[in-house]
Design an enzyme around this catalytic site. Structure first.
Site, mmCIF file in Angstrom:
data_model
loop_
_atom_site.group_PDB
_atom_site.id
_atom_site.type_symbol
_atom_site.label_atom_id
_atom_site.label_comp_id
_atom_site.label_asym_id
_atom_site.label_seq_id
_atom_site.Cartn_x
_atom_site.Cartn_y
_atom_site.Cartn_z
ATOM 1 C CE LYS A 124 -5.744 2.190 1.676
ATOM 2 N NZ LYS A 124 -7.096 1.660 1.923
ATOM 3 C CG ASP A 152 -13.458 -2.488 1.487
ATOM 4 O OD1 ASP A 152 -14.002 -3.287 2.272
ATOM 5 O OD2 ASP A 152 -12.392 -1.909 1.773
ATOM 6 C CB THR A 161 -0.930 0.018 1.225
ATOM 7 O OG1 THR A 161 -1.766 -1.140 1.181
ATOM 8 C CG2 THR A 161 -1.801 1.268 1.239
ATOM 9 C CD GLU A 178 -10.420 -2.022 -1.997
ATOM 10 O OE1 GLU A 178 -10.782 -2.347 -0.850
ATOM 11 O OE2 GLU A 178 -9.236 -2.086 -2.389
ATOM 12 C CB CYS A 199 -5.725 -7.233 5.837
ATOM 13 S SG CYS A 199 -4.353 -6.204 5.210
ATOM 14 C CE LYS A 231 -10.514 -4.315 3.451
ATOM 15 N NZ LYS A 231 -10.608 -2.868 3.779
#
Length: 328
Positions: free
Chosen positions: A150, A224, A125, A201, A274, A246
């Site tokens: 992100k 998500d 990430t 996402e 996660c 998740k």
């Protein structure tokens, strides 16, 4: 057959800082569970998420309230009815899986009928920041096979362009964390396509994502926050192309495996993800890797220090060797 419960709140400092569209944090606060029965010990971990109305204290209280039921021999299947999907059930569910495997002298993978792939490639990430800061981070990680970027704030086009220039050959997925507006979708998805992004996402807020059924998916779109467990999975069809599973959302490995099976039946690709947490959380989640097109289990890499005996990461891949932490 009495099961003795021990649970507590732990904090693990993050290396530097971790920023998404909803804010930054400097530590991962988890709730850990230890179950002992006849000399065998099973462990689990969860990460309460304030965005879902969870706190560490509330989660710990929900877990400790089940101590009498566990002492009376509560099974993993009975747990599914005792708690709703969420962090508390996740920690207990994973601990019960671990305990069951250790009592049987086998692995959780064997109990679940799962064969782990020879290689588990995970995303790394890149935290939300300025275009220059994200470019520097991407450049340092450009040797890895897959980066998760992100986004979700004004200036995302510039951020993505800077990252792609800094890591021209690396595979990319994007996580907008509900931060885009439907008026900007076409433009931002087109930029993602030009930057060779494989997956976007959760671009729109959960509950406000109907527009995804009306647009051209220039890049596959993954849910998500829009779905947590089995309930609501069918509603994704037509809006999303994939689902991020998740364990902290599904309430553990038991329902996560059911979600993966149902997602496949619905034609949804699978991402396994996660929260920022230790290897004790990643070990149960990696059992979904054989079903996942994208794996995002880099939580321990974001921490300043993982638990002893945690997972080993090599060149963007997770070693599949057994760990003393969980799973047998």
């Amino acid at each position: 057959m009495t099961i003795i419960l021990d649970a507590g709140i732990e904090a693990f400092p993050i290396a530097g800082h971790f920023t998404i569209a909803r804010g930054s944090k400097s530590e991962a606060v988890v709730v850990s569970v230890r179950l002992e029965q006849d000399g065998y010990v099973g462990r689990g971990e969860c990460t309460p998420y304030s965005h879902y109305g969870e706190t560490p204290e509330m989660t710990l209280s929900a877990i400790e309230a089940l101590a009498p039921a566990l002492a009376g021999g509560m099974t993993r299947l009975e747990l599914q009815d005792a708690l709703p999907p969420g962090a508390a059930r996740n920690a207990l569910d994973c601990a019960l899986w671990d305990l069951e495997a250790r009592r049987a002298g086998t692995s959780v993978a064997a109990l679940a009928g799962i064969i782990l792939p020879q290689r588990i490639e995970t995303a790394f990430t890149v935290s939300l920041g300025t275009p220059d800061a994200m470019a520097v981070a991407a450049s340092r990680a450009a040797h890895l096979p897959l980066l998760k970027i992100k986004l979700g704030a004004p200036g995302d086009a510039e951020r993505l362009g800077a990252v792609r220039a800094a890591a021209p050959d690396t595979r990319l997925v994007v996580d907008a964390n509900e931060g885009w507006h439907e008026d900007d979708l076409d433009v931002l998805l087109d930029i993602c396509r030009h930057c060779r992004v494989e997956l976007v996402e959760q671009p729109l807020p959960a509950g406000a994502d109907a527009a995804l059924a009306e647009i051209n998916h220039l890049v596959p779109i993954c849910a998500d926050e829009s779905v947590h467990a089995l309930d609501g999975l069918e509603a994704l069809v037509g809006r999303y192309d994939a689902v991020n599973i998740k364990l902290d959302k599904t309430g553990g490995l038991t329902e996560a495996l059911a979600v993966a099976q149902r997602a496949e039946e619905l034609g949804l690709a699978i991402m396994v993800g996660c929260m920022v947490s230790t290897s004790l959380s990643m070990l149960p989640a990696r059992l979904l890797a054989s079903k996942a097109r994208w794996v995002d289990l880099d939580g321990p890499l974001i921490l300043a220090k993982d638990r002893p005996g945690g997972l080993v990461y090599r060149g963007g891949n997770i070693d599949v060797d057994a760990s003393p932490l969980w799973g047998g």
